[in-house]
Enzyme design. Structure first.
Site, PDB file in Angstrom:
ATOM      1  N   SER A 146       0.799  -1.229   0.000  1.00  0.00           N
ATOM      2  CA  SER A 146       0.000   0.000   0.000  1.00  0.00           C
ATOM      3  C   SER A 146       0.831   1.278   0.000  1.00  0.00           C
ATOM      4  O   SER A 146       1.708   1.470   0.847  1.00  0.00           O
ATOM      5  CB  SER A 146      -0.870  -0.028   1.267  1.00  0.00           C
ATOM      6  N   ASP A 192      -0.122  10.635   1.318  1.00  0.00           N
ATOM      7  CA  ASP A 192      -0.129   9.675   0.201  1.00  0.00           C
ATOM      8  C   ASP A 192      -0.452  10.451  -1.075  1.00  0.00           C
ATOM      9  O   ASP A 192      -1.565  10.388  -1.598  1.00  0.00           O
ATOM     10  CB  ASP A 192      -1.186   8.595   0.489  1.00  0.00           C
TER      11      ASP A 192
HETATM   12  C1  SPV Z   1      -3.579   2.327  -0.599  1.00  0.00           C
HETATM   13  O1  SPV Z   1      -3.717   1.579   0.379  1.00  0.00           O
HETATM   14  O2  SPV Z   1      -2.555   2.980  -0.816  1.00  0.00           O
HETATM   15  C2  SPV Z   1      -4.673   2.460  -1.572  1.00  0.00           C
HETATM   16  C3  SPV Z   1      -6.049   2.234  -1.125  1.00  0.00           C
HETATM   17  O3  SPV Z   1      -4.397   2.816  -2.691  1.00  0.00           O
HETATM   18  S1  SPV Z   1      -6.705   3.774  -0.682  1.00  0.00           S
HETATM   19  O4  SPV Z   1      -5.854   4.364   0.334  1.00  0.00           O
HETATM   20  O5  SPV Z   1      -8.046   3.520  -0.199  1.00  0.00           O
HETATM   21  O6  SPV Z   1      -6.732   4.613  -1.879  1.00  0.00           O
HETATM   22 MG    MG Z   2      -2.607   3.718  -2.833  1.00  0.00          MG
END
Ligand code: SPV
Ligand code: MG
Length: 291
Positions: free
Chosen positions: A46, A58
Protein backbone atom coordinates in the site's frame (compact mmCIF):
# COMPACT_ATOMS: atom_id res chain seq x y z
CA UNK A 1 1.48 -9.39 -23.63
CA UNK A 2 4.41 -11.17 -21.94
CA UNK A 3 3.82 -14.60 -20.35
CA UNK A 4 3.10 -14.31 -16.64
CA UNK A 5 5.80 -15.13 -14.09
CA UNK A 6 5.08 -18.22 -11.92
CA UNK A 7 4.18 -16.01 -8.94
CA UNK A 8 1.82 -13.91 -11.11
CA UNK A 9 0.19 -17.00 -12.60
CA UNK A 10 -0.32 -18.43 -9.10
CA UNK A 11 -1.98 -15.21 -7.94
CA UNK A 12 -4.17 -15.08 -11.06
CA UNK A 13 -5.40 -18.60 -10.25
CA UNK A 14 -6.46 -17.32 -6.81
CA UNK A 15 -8.63 -14.51 -8.22
CA UNK A 16 -11.67 -16.75 -7.98
CA UNK A 17 -14.93 -14.79 -8.25
CA UNK A 18 -16.72 -17.54 -6.32
CA UNK A 19 -14.19 -17.37 -3.49
CA UNK A 20 -12.24 -14.10 -3.60
CA UNK A 21 -8.64 -13.95 -2.38
CA UNK A 22 -8.00 -11.57 0.52
CA UNK A 23 -4.91 -9.34 0.70
CA UNK A 24 -3.69 -7.50 3.79
CA UNK A 25 -1.87 -4.19 3.61
CA UNK A 26 1.68 -3.90 4.87
CA UNK A 27 4.18 -1.08 5.29
CA UNK A 28 7.23 -3.07 6.42
CA UNK A 29 8.59 -6.55 5.77
CA UNK A 30 7.66 -7.41 9.38
CA UNK A 31 4.02 -6.43 8.77
CA UNK A 32 4.04 -8.49 5.55
CA UNK A 33 5.38 -11.48 7.47
CA UNK A 34 2.68 -11.15 10.13
CA UNK A 35 -0.02 -10.92 7.43
CA UNK A 36 1.25 -14.07 5.72
CA UNK A 37 1.48 -15.83 9.07
CA UNK A 38 -2.16 -14.89 9.78
CA UNK A 39 -3.17 -16.61 6.54
CA UNK A 40 -3.87 -13.79 4.08
CA UNK A 41 -3.56 -14.81 0.44
CA UNK A 42 -1.47 -11.82 -0.61
CA UNK A 43 0.29 -8.71 0.66
CA UNK A 44 -0.96 -5.28 -0.42
CA UNK A 45 2.07 -3.03 -0.90
CA UNK A 46 0.00 0.00 0.00
CA UNK A 47 1.13 3.49 -0.92
CA UNK A 48 -1.07 4.88 1.83
CA UNK A 49 0.57 2.66 4.46
CA UNK A 50 4.12 3.36 3.33
CA UNK A 51 3.47 7.10 3.12
CA UNK A 52 1.97 6.98 6.61
CA UNK A 53 4.96 5.02 7.88
CA UNK A 54 7.14 7.91 6.67
CA UNK A 55 4.58 10.35 8.16
CA UNK A 56 3.99 12.08 4.81
CA UNK A 57 0.78 12.36 2.76
CA UNK A 58 -0.13 9.68 0.20
CA UNK A 59 0.25 12.17 -2.63
CA UNK A 60 3.21 11.07 -4.81
CA UNK A 61 5.58 12.45 -2.17
CA UNK A 62 7.70 9.31 -1.64
CA UNK A 63 10.02 8.47 -4.54
CA UNK A 64 9.51 5.29 -6.54
CA UNK A 65 12.74 3.79 -5.23
CA UNK A 66 11.53 3.91 -1.64
CA UNK A 67 8.37 1.98 -2.52
CA UNK A 68 10.18 -0.41 -4.85
CA UNK A 69 12.78 -1.32 -2.22
CA UNK A 70 10.00 -2.01 0.30
CA UNK A 71 8.21 -4.34 -2.14
CA UNK A 72 11.45 -6.27 -2.72
CA UNK A 73 12.13 -6.51 1.02
CA UNK A 74 8.56 -7.69 1.75
CA UNK A 75 8.90 -10.44 -0.83
CA UNK A 76 12.18 -11.64 0.62
CA UNK A 77 10.96 -12.52 4.11
CA UNK A 78 7.58 -14.18 3.60
CA UNK A 79 5.89 -16.48 1.06
CA UNK A 80 2.69 -14.59 0.09
CA UNK A 81 2.63 -12.81 -3.28
CA UNK A 82 3.16 -9.05 -3.16
CA UNK A 83 0.70 -6.75 -4.96
CA UNK A 84 2.46 -3.43 -5.51
CA UNK A 85 0.42 -0.25 -5.37
CA UNK A 86 2.21 1.84 -8.01
CA UNK A 87 -0.32 4.72 -7.82
CA UNK A 88 -0.37 6.44 -11.24
CA UNK A 89 2.71 4.60 -12.49
CA UNK A 90 4.91 7.59 -11.56
CA UNK A 91 3.95 9.72 -14.56
CA UNK A 92 2.85 8.91 -18.09
CA UNK A 93 3.08 5.67 -20.13
CA UNK A 94 6.81 6.22 -20.68
CA UNK A 95 7.39 6.38 -16.92
CA UNK A 96 5.28 3.21 -16.58
CA UNK A 97 7.45 1.41 -19.14
CA UNK A 98 10.55 2.17 -17.07
CA UNK A 99 8.94 1.43 -13.69
CA UNK A 100 7.41 -1.95 -14.55
CA UNK A 101 10.61 -3.95 -15.28
CA UNK A 102 12.01 -2.71 -11.97
CA UNK A 103 8.96 -3.99 -10.08
CA UNK A 104 9.21 -7.27 -12.00
CA UNK A 105 12.86 -7.60 -10.95
CA UNK A 106 11.77 -6.98 -7.34
CA UNK A 107 9.65 -10.14 -7.60
CA UNK A 108 6.17 -8.66 -7.20
CA UNK A 109 3.22 -10.71 -8.46
CA UNK A 110 0.99 -7.82 -9.49
CA UNK A 111 0.85 -4.08 -9.83
CA UNK A 112 -2.21 -1.92 -9.27
CA UNK A 113 -2.21 1.29 -11.32
CA UNK A 114 -4.87 3.99 -11.01
CA UNK A 115 -6.29 6.37 -13.61
CA UNK A 116 -5.64 9.57 -11.64
CA UNK A 117 -3.29 12.24 -12.96
CA UNK A 118 0.24 12.55 -11.52
CA UNK A 119 0.84 13.73 -8.82
CA UNK A 120 -1.99 11.83 -7.17
CA UNK A 121 -3.87 12.55 -3.97
CA UNK A 122 -5.26 9.96 -1.56
CA UNK A 123 -8.68 8.64 -2.61
CA UNK A 124 -9.87 8.69 0.99
CA UNK A 125 -8.90 12.28 1.80
CA UNK A 126 -11.95 14.51 2.29
CA UNK A 127 -11.92 17.17 -0.44
CA UNK A 128 -8.92 15.51 -2.11
CA UNK A 129 -7.75 16.43 -5.63
CA UNK A 130 -9.22 13.69 -7.82
CA UNK A 131 -8.39 14.46 -11.45
CA UNK A 132 -8.44 11.58 -13.91
CA UNK A 133 -6.44 11.12 -17.12
CA UNK A 134 -8.39 10.33 -20.30
CA UNK A 135 -9.49 6.77 -21.04
CA UNK A 136 -7.18 6.64 -24.07
CA UNK A 137 -4.17 7.81 -22.05
CA UNK A 138 -4.79 5.23 -19.34
CA UNK A 139 -5.28 2.45 -21.90
CA UNK A 140 -1.79 3.35 -23.18
CA UNK A 141 -0.44 3.02 -19.64
CA UNK A 142 -2.08 -0.39 -19.18
CA UNK A 143 -0.66 -1.55 -22.53
CA UNK A 144 2.80 -0.25 -21.57
CA UNK A 145 2.61 -2.13 -18.26
CA UNK A 146 1.56 -5.38 -19.93
CA UNK A 147 4.25 -5.06 -22.60
CA UNK A 148 7.16 -4.42 -20.24
CA UNK A 149 6.52 -6.86 -17.38
CA UNK A 150 5.39 -10.38 -16.55
CA UNK A 151 3.17 -9.47 -13.59
CA UNK A 152 -0.59 -9.11 -13.31
CA UNK A 153 -1.67 -5.62 -14.25
CA UNK A 154 -4.69 -4.52 -12.20
CA UNK A 155 -6.24 -1.34 -13.57
CA UNK A 156 -7.95 0.83 -11.00
CA UNK A 157 -10.58 3.34 -11.87
CA UNK A 158 -11.19 6.30 -9.62
CA UNK A 159 -14.31 7.39 -11.50
CA UNK A 160 -16.58 6.90 -8.48
CA UNK A 161 -14.05 8.58 -6.17
CA UNK A 162 -13.97 11.55 -8.58
CA UNK A 163 -17.79 11.70 -8.58
CA UNK A 164 -18.14 10.88 -12.28
CA UNK A 165 -20.89 8.29 -11.79
CA UNK A 166 -21.56 4.65 -12.57
CA UNK A 167 -21.73 4.99 -16.34
CA UNK A 168 -18.28 6.54 -16.55
CA UNK A 169 -16.89 4.00 -14.07
CA UNK A 170 -18.27 1.11 -16.13
CA UNK A 171 -16.99 2.68 -19.36
CA UNK A 172 -13.52 3.03 -17.88
CA UNK A 173 -13.48 -0.48 -16.41
CA UNK A 174 -14.47 -1.99 -19.75
CA UNK A 175 -11.91 0.10 -21.65
CA UNK A 176 -9.12 -0.99 -19.30
CA UNK A 177 -10.09 -4.67 -19.60
CA UNK A 178 -10.06 -4.22 -23.37
CA UNK A 179 -6.55 -2.71 -23.11
CA UNK A 180 -5.39 -5.92 -21.43
CA UNK A 181 -5.86 -5.42 -17.68
CA UNK A 182 -5.99 -8.74 -15.82
CA UNK A 183 -8.46 -7.32 -13.28
CA UNK A 184 -10.22 -4.02 -12.57
CA UNK A 185 -10.18 -2.36 -9.16
CA UNK A 186 -13.28 -0.29 -8.50
CA UNK A 187 -12.82 2.12 -5.62
CA UNK A 188 -15.52 3.96 -3.68
CA UNK A 189 -15.39 6.10 -0.57
CA UNK A 190 -19.11 6.00 0.18
CA UNK A 191 -19.89 5.09 3.77
CA UNK A 192 -22.23 2.32 2.61
CA UNK A 193 -21.55 -0.38 -0.01
CA UNK A 194 -24.51 0.49 -2.31
CA UNK A 195 -22.41 2.39 -4.86
CA UNK A 196 -19.83 -0.35 -5.23
CA UNK A 197 -22.50 -3.09 -5.19
CA UNK A 198 -24.34 -1.37 -8.05
CA UNK A 199 -21.10 -1.29 -10.05
CA UNK A 200 -20.41 -4.97 -9.35
CA UNK A 201 -23.93 -6.03 -10.38
CA UNK A 202 -23.69 -4.05 -13.64
CA UNK A 203 -20.17 -5.33 -14.43
CA UNK A 204 -20.38 -7.76 -17.37
CA UNK A 205 -17.53 -9.85 -15.97
CA UNK A 206 -14.81 -9.57 -18.64
CA UNK A 207 -12.18 -9.78 -15.87
CA UNK A 208 -12.46 -10.18 -12.08
CA UNK A 209 -13.08 -7.08 -9.97
CA UNK A 210 -11.03 -5.96 -6.98
CA UNK A 211 -12.51 -4.12 -3.97
CA UNK A 212 -10.91 -2.08 -1.16
CA UNK A 213 -13.80 -1.81 1.35
CA UNK A 214 -12.12 0.65 3.77
CA UNK A 215 -15.00 3.15 3.68
CA UNK A 216 -17.79 0.57 3.82
CA UNK A 217 -16.40 -1.97 6.33
CA UNK A 218 -19.82 -3.43 7.04
CA UNK A 219 -19.63 -5.42 3.77
CA UNK A 220 -18.53 -8.95 4.70
CA UNK A 221 -16.26 -11.16 2.61
CA UNK A 222 -19.16 -13.63 2.24
CA UNK A 223 -21.39 -10.90 0.76
CA UNK A 224 -18.64 -10.01 -1.71
CA UNK A 225 -18.23 -13.66 -2.71
CA UNK A 226 -21.99 -13.95 -3.29
CA UNK A 227 -21.76 -11.29 -6.02
CA UNK A 228 -19.74 -13.69 -8.19
CA UNK A 229 -17.80 -10.79 -9.74
CA UNK A 230 -14.95 -10.04 -7.33
CA UNK A 231 -11.66 -11.97 -7.37
CA UNK A 232 -9.75 -10.02 -4.73
CA UNK A 233 -10.60 -8.07 -1.58
CA UNK A 234 -7.89 -5.74 -0.28
CA UNK A 235 -7.77 -4.73 3.38
CA UNK A 236 -6.25 -1.39 2.48
CA UNK A 237 -4.70 0.04 5.63
CA UNK A 238 -5.34 -2.22 8.60
CA UNK A 239 -1.67 -2.89 9.41
CA UNK A 240 -0.73 0.75 9.88
CA UNK A 241 -3.96 1.57 11.72
CA UNK A 242 -3.45 -1.39 14.07
CA UNK A 243 0.15 -0.27 14.64
CA UNK A 244 -0.82 3.36 15.32
CA UNK A 245 -3.51 2.33 17.80
CA UNK A 246 -1.25 -0.11 19.63
CA UNK A 247 1.73 2.29 19.84
CA UNK A 248 -0.41 5.17 21.07
CA UNK A 249 -1.91 3.01 23.84
CA UNK A 250 1.41 1.60 25.02
CA UNK A 251 3.34 4.90 24.82
CA UNK A 252 0.65 6.69 26.84
CA UNK A 253 0.54 3.96 29.49
CA UNK A 254 4.33 3.97 30.00
CA UNK A 255 4.40 7.70 30.72
CA UNK A 256 1.25 7.59 32.83
CA UNK A 257 2.50 4.65 34.88
CA UNK A 258 6.06 5.99 35.20
CA UNK A 259 7.66 2.74 34.06
CA UNK A 260 7.57 -0.04 31.49
CA UNK A 261 6.40 -2.76 33.86
CA UNK A 262 2.62 -2.52 33.41
CA UNK A 263 2.60 -2.82 29.61
CA UNK A 264 4.77 -5.93 29.60
CA UNK A 265 1.82 -8.34 29.40
CA UNK A 266 0.17 -6.61 26.46
CA UNK A 267 3.14 -6.22 24.10
CA UNK A 268 5.02 -8.85 22.11
CA UNK A 269 7.89 -10.48 23.98
CA UNK A 270 11.46 -10.00 22.85
CA UNK A 271 11.50 -13.75 22.11
CA UNK A 272 8.59 -13.29 19.69
CA UNK A 273 10.51 -10.57 17.88
CA UNK A 274 13.63 -12.77 17.68
CA UNK A 275 11.47 -15.48 16.07
CA UNK A 276 10.15 -12.98 13.50
CA UNK A 277 13.75 -12.06 12.73
CA UNK A 278 14.33 -15.76 11.94
CA UNK A 279 16.81 -16.22 14.74
CA UNK A 280 16.64 -19.98 14.14
CA UNK A 281 18.30 -19.50 10.77
CA UNK A 282 21.10 -17.45 12.26
CA UNK A 283 21.70 -20.12 14.93
CA UNK A 284 21.99 -22.67 12.16
CA UNK A 285 24.47 -20.48 10.25
CA UNK A 286 26.49 -19.89 13.41
CA UNK A 287 26.68 -23.61 14.09
CA UNK A 288 27.77 -24.45 10.56
CA UNK A 289 30.14 -21.70 9.60
CA UNK A 290 31.39 -19.66 12.55
CA UNK A 291 34.82 -20.92 13.62
C1 SPV B 1 -3.58 2.33 -0.60
O1 SPV B 1 -3.72 1.58 0.38
O2 SPV B 1 -2.56 2.98 -0.82
C2 SPV B 1 -4.67 2.46 -1.57
C3 SPV B 1 -6.05 2.23 -1.13
O3 SPV B 1 -4.40 2.82 -2.69
S1 SPV B 1 -6.70 3.77 -0.68
O4 SPV B 1 -5.85 4.36 0.33
O5 SPV B 1 -8.05 3.52 -0.20
O6 SPV B 1 -6.73 4.61 -1.88
MG1 MG C 1 -2.61 3.72 -2.83
Amino acid sequence: MAAKSPVAAALLAKLDVGRPAVAMAAHTPLAAKLAAEAGFNAIWGSGFELSAAYAVPDASILPMGTHLEMMRAMGEVQPAPVIADIDTGFGNAVNVAYAIPRYAAAGVAAVVMEDKSFPKDSSLRPGGRQELVSIAEFQGKVEAAQATGDMLVIARTEALIAGLGQEEALRRGAAYAEAGADAVLIHSKQKTPEEVLAFCRAWPGQVPLVLVPTSYPQLSFAEVAALGKVGLIICGNHAIRAAVGAMRRVFRRILEDGGIGTVEAEIASVAEVFALQDDARMRDLERRYLR
